[in-house]
Design a protein around this motif. Structure first.
Motif, PDB file in Angstrom:
ATOM      1  N   ALA A 284       0.791  -1.322   0.174  1.00 19.69           N
ATOM      2  CA  ALA A 284       0.161  -0.016   0.186  1.00 19.69           C
ATOM      3  C   ALA A 284       1.411   1.411   0.376  1.00 19.69           C
ATOM      4  CB  ALA A 284      -1.011  -0.211   1.578  1.00 19.69           C
ATOM      5  N   ILE A 285       2.021   1.094   0.680  1.00 21.70           N
ATOM      6  CA  ILE A 285       2.538   2.033   0.592  1.00 21.70           C
ATOM      7  C   ILE A 285       3.419   2.209  -0.587  1.00 21.70           C
ATOM      8  CG2 ILE A 285       5.487   2.778   2.074  1.00 21.70           C
ATOM      9  CD1 ILE A 285       4.597   1.620   4.125  1.00 21.70           C
ATOM     10  N   GLU A 286       3.864   1.690  -0.994  1.00 22.49           N
ATOM     11  CA  GLU A 286       4.237   1.692  -2.607  1.00 22.49           C
ATOM     12  C   GLU A 286       3.918   2.340  -3.677  1.00 22.49           C
ATOM     13  OE1 GLU A 286       7.469   1.500  -3.073  1.00 22.49           O
ATOM     14  OE2 GLU A 286       8.150   1.215  -1.574  1.00 22.49           O
ATOM     15  N   ALA A 287       1.910   1.804  -3.321  1.00 23.13           N
ATOM     16  CA  ALA A 287       1.334   2.255  -4.605  1.00 23.13           C
ATOM     17  C   ALA A 287       0.821   3.611  -4.096  1.00 23.13           C
ATOM     18  CB  ALA A 287       0.000   1.547  -3.912  1.00 23.13           C
ATOM     19  N   ILE A 288       0.501   3.939  -3.090  1.00 24.40           N
ATOM     20  CA  ILE A 288       0.532   5.764  -2.573  1.00 24.40           C
ATOM     21  C   ILE A 288       1.652   6.242  -3.464  1.00 24.40           C
ATOM     22  CG2 ILE A 288      -0.040   7.197  -1.144  1.00 24.40           C
ATOM     23  CD1 ILE A 288      -1.731   4.519   0.322  1.00 24.40           C
ATOM     24  N   LYS A 289       3.088   6.096  -2.969  1.00 19.30           N
ATOM     25  CA  LYS A 289       4.361   6.639  -2.940  1.00 19.30           C
ATOM     26  C   LYS A 289       4.278   6.781  -4.768  1.00 19.30           C
ATOM     27  CE  LYS A 289       8.611   5.146  -3.096  1.00 19.30           C
ATOM     28  NZ  LYS A 289       9.987   4.114  -2.416  1.00 19.30           N
ATOM     29  N   GLY A 290       3.791   5.826  -5.417  1.00 27.48           N
ATOM     30  CA  GLY A 290       4.196   5.916  -6.606  1.00 27.48           C
ATOM     31  C   GLY A 290       2.983   6.877  -7.508  1.00 27.48           C
ATOM     32  N   GLU A 291       1.514   6.676  -7.120  1.00 24.81           N
ATOM     33  CA  GLU A 291       0.965   8.297  -7.317  1.00 24.81           C
ATOM     34  C   GLU A 291       0.997   9.396  -6.893  1.00 24.81           C
ATOM     35  OE1 GLU A 291      -2.959   6.748  -5.168  1.00 24.81           O
ATOM     36  OE2 GLU A 291      -2.736   3.940  -5.968  1.00 24.81           O
ATOM     37  N   LEU A 292       1.742   9.447  -5.621  1.00 22.85           N
ATOM     38  CA  LEU A 292       1.835  11.014  -5.119  1.00 22.85           C
ATOM     39  C   LEU A 292       3.454  11.051  -6.166  1.00 22.85           C
ATOM     40  CD1 LEU A 292       1.159  10.764  -1.706  1.00 22.85           C
ATOM     41  CD2 LEU A 292      -0.591  11.751  -3.321  1.00 22.85           C
ATOM     42  N   GLY A 293       4.077  10.468  -6.500  1.00 25.67           N
ATOM     43  CA  GLY A 293       4.886  10.460  -6.773  1.00 25.67           C
ATOM     44  C   GLY A 293       6.424  10.804  -6.328  1.00 25.67           C
ATOM     45  N   ALA A 294       6.246  10.567  -4.877  1.00 25.93           N
ATOM     46  CA  ALA A 294       6.880  10.844  -3.513  1.00 25.93           C
ATOM     47  C   ALA A 294       8.444  10.195  -3.692  1.00 25.93           C
ATOM     48  CB  ALA A 294       6.248  10.291  -2.261  1.00 25.93           C
ATOM     49  N   THR A 295       9.109  11.156  -3.785  1.00 27.31           N
ATOM     50  CA  THR A 295      10.968  10.629  -3.816  1.00 27.31           C
ATOM     51  C   THR A 295      11.566  10.113  -2.686  1.00 27.31           C
ATOM     52  OG1 THR A 295      12.092  12.180  -4.439  1.00 27.31           O
ATOM     53  CG2 THR A 295      10.803  11.268  -6.241  1.00 27.31           C
ATOM     54  N   GLY A 296      11.220  11.001  -1.765  1.00 27.06           N
ATOM     55  CA  GLY A 296      12.046  11.785  -0.477  1.00 27.06           C
ATOM     56  C   GLY A 296      11.566  11.360   0.654  1.00 27.06           C
ATOM     57  N   LEU A 297      12.105  11.678   2.028  1.00 23.71           N
ATOM     58  CA  LEU A 297      11.764  11.809   3.210  1.00 23.71           C
ATOM     59  C   LEU A 297      10.805  13.076   3.211  1.00 23.71           C
ATOM     60  CD1 LEU A 297      14.556  10.975   5.507  1.00 23.71           C
ATOM     61  CD2 LEU A 297      12.350  10.042   5.205  1.00 23.71           C
ATOM     62  N   LYS A 298      10.896  14.068   2.309  1.00 24.24           N
ATOM     63  CA  LYS A 298       9.831  14.965   2.386  1.00 24.24           C
ATOM     64  C   LYS A 298       9.040  15.232   2.331  1.00 24.24           C
ATOM     65  CE  LYS A 298      11.650  16.535  -2.149  1.00 24.24           C
ATOM     66  NZ  LYS A 298      10.153  15.930  -2.780  1.00 24.24           N
ATOM     67  N   ASP A 299       8.537  13.911   1.984  1.00 17.99           N
ATOM     68  CA  ASP A 299       6.793  13.674   0.980  1.00 17.99           C
ATOM     69  C   ASP A 299       6.805  12.786   2.026  1.00 17.99           C
ATOM     70  OD1 ASP A 299       7.519  15.210  -1.953  1.00 17.99           O
ATOM     71  OD2 ASP A 299       8.638  13.481  -2.385  1.00 17.99           O
ATOM     72  N   MET A 300       6.811  12.516   3.229  1.00 13.51           N
ATOM     73  CA  MET A 300       7.339  11.002   4.063  1.00 13.51           C
ATOM     74  C   MET A 300       5.501  11.997   4.941  1.00 13.51           C
ATOM     75  SD  MET A 300       8.931   9.864   7.460  1.00 13.51           S
ATOM     76  CE  MET A 300       7.612   8.509   8.739  1.00 13.51           C
ATOM     77  N   GLY A 301       5.337  12.646   5.361  1.00 12.49           N
ATOM     78  CA  GLY A 301       3.769  13.379   5.233  1.00 12.49           C
ATOM     79  C   GLY A 301       2.129  13.675   4.726  1.00 12.49           C
ATOM     80  N   LYS A 302       2.852  13.774   3.322  1.00 10.85           N
ATOM     81  CA  LYS A 302       1.792  13.109   2.584  1.00 10.85           C
ATOM     82  C   LYS A 302       1.062  11.856   2.451  1.00 10.85           C
ATOM     83  CE  LYS A 302       3.204  16.974  -0.837  1.00 10.85           C
ATOM     84  NZ  LYS A 302       4.640  17.624  -2.508  1.00 10.85           N
ATOM     85  N   VAL A 303       2.339  10.723   2.292  1.00  9.49           N
ATOM     86  CA  VAL A 303       2.371   9.906   1.932  1.00  9.49           C
ATOM     87  C   VAL A 303       0.964   8.875   3.308  1.00  9.49           C
ATOM     88  CG1 VAL A 303       3.775   7.399   1.457  1.00  9.49           C
ATOM     89  CG2 VAL A 303       4.175   9.662   0.341  1.00  9.49           C
ATOM     90  N   MET A 304       1.746   9.784   4.882  1.00 11.28           N
ATOM     91  CA  MET A 304       0.944   9.472   6.136  1.00 11.28           C
ATOM     92  C   MET A 304       0.091   9.556   5.681  1.00 11.28           C
ATOM     93  SD  MET A 304       2.944   7.644   8.195  1.00 11.28           S
ATOM     94  CE  MET A 304       1.982   6.696   9.494  1.00 11.28           C
ATOM     95  N   ALA A 305      -0.718  10.599   5.414  1.00 10.53           N
ATOM     96  CA  ALA A 305      -1.710  11.094   5.075  1.00 10.53           C
ATOM     97  C   ALA A 305      -2.566  10.504   3.977  1.00 10.53           C
ATOM     98  CB  ALA A 305      -1.939  12.912   5.038  1.00 10.53           C
ATOM     99  N   GLU A 306      -2.148  10.652   3.134  1.00 10.00           N
ATOM    100  CA  GLU A 306      -2.380   9.415   2.293  1.00 10.00           C
ATOM    101  C   GLU A 306      -3.381   7.979   2.795  1.00 10.00           C
ATOM    102  OE1 GLU A 306      -4.994   8.770  -1.342  1.00 10.00           O
ATOM    103  OE2 GLU A 306      -4.339  10.635  -0.483  1.00 10.00           O
ATOM    104  N   LEU A 307      -2.298   7.737   3.573  1.00 11.41           N
ATOM    105  CA  LEU A 307      -2.200   6.543   3.721  1.00 11.41           C
ATOM    106  C   LEU A 307      -3.500   5.887   4.704  1.00 11.41           C
ATOM    107  CD1 LEU A 307      -0.655   3.250   3.805  1.00 11.41           C
ATOM    108  CD2 LEU A 307       0.542   4.111   5.369  1.00 11.41           C
ATOM    109  N   LYS A 308      -3.225   7.221   5.977  1.00 11.94           N
ATOM    110  CA  LYS A 308      -4.005   7.341   6.967  1.00 11.94           C
ATOM    111  C   LYS A 308      -5.635   7.251   6.211  1.00 11.94           C
ATOM    112  CE  LYS A 308      -5.441   9.317  11.115  1.00 11.94           C
ATOM    113  NZ  LYS A 308      -4.796  10.337  12.088  1.00 11.94           N
ATOM    114  N   ALA A 309      -5.938   7.867   4.974  1.00  9.99           N
ATOM    115  CA  ALA A 309      -7.487   8.676   5.190  1.00  9.99           C
ATOM    116  C   ALA A 309      -7.780   7.000   3.998  1.00  9.99           C
ATOM    117  CB  ALA A 309      -6.412   9.204   3.945  1.00  9.99           C
TER     118      ALA A 309
END
Length: 151
Positions: A106-131
């Motif tokens: 699930a983390i990898e899927a969200i990371k791919g959808e959001l285009g997250a690449t580094g630790l600066k994107d952790m908040g975005k990934v966590m928010a989407e994962l929680k949602a």
């Protein structure tokens, strides 16, 4: 609804004379009432009732796990056993939690959808994962996996 199921289980446990289960169920009921009172004075909109109940149960389960660890480290096995018995009752009402493999997927899927690449994107990934998966996920453990994935 989950709240009604907890009330019915409490009545059943009382009739069966199962004191430990009755005590644990009453504890759950008390926590739910506390949360209801908090929400009355809150300016935020109230969440869905089942989501609220699951959130309370997840917090209670986390507290029990921490207490069990501390009691075992302190050599208080009888107290750890009491906490373990309460944890079993609490987990009866929680939905099946995602395991590590499912969570990482699930983390990898969200990371791919959001285009997250580094630790600066952790908040975005966590928010989407929680949602998406907040009710079936231990966010404490998941945050470590998100951090590993983004590092």
């Amino acid at each position: 609804m989950l709240r009604d199921q907890i009330k019915q289980e409490t009545i059943t446990a009382m009739k069966a004379g199962d004191k430990p289960r009755t005590a644990a169920l009453r504890l759950i009921g008390a926590k739910l009432k506390d949360r209801d009172i908090e929400l009355r004075t809150s300016t935020q909109p109230a969440p869905d009732d089942d989501a609220l109940v699951i959130d309370v149960l997840q917090k209670m389960a986390k507290q029990r796990r921490e207490s069990i660890t501390m009691f075992q480290q302190g050599g208080r096995d009888e107290l750890a056993a009491n906490e373990q018995a309460e944890l079993v009752v609490i987990e009866d009402f929680l939905p099946r939690q995602l395991d590590e493999t499912e969570t990482r997927a699930a983390i990898e899927a969200i990371k791919g959808e959001l285009g997250a690449t580094g630790l600066k994107d952790m908040g975005k990934v966590m928010a989407e994962l929680k949602a998406r998966h907040g009710t079936v996920l231990d966010l404490g453990r998941a945050s470590g996996w998100v951090k590993d994935s983004l590092a």
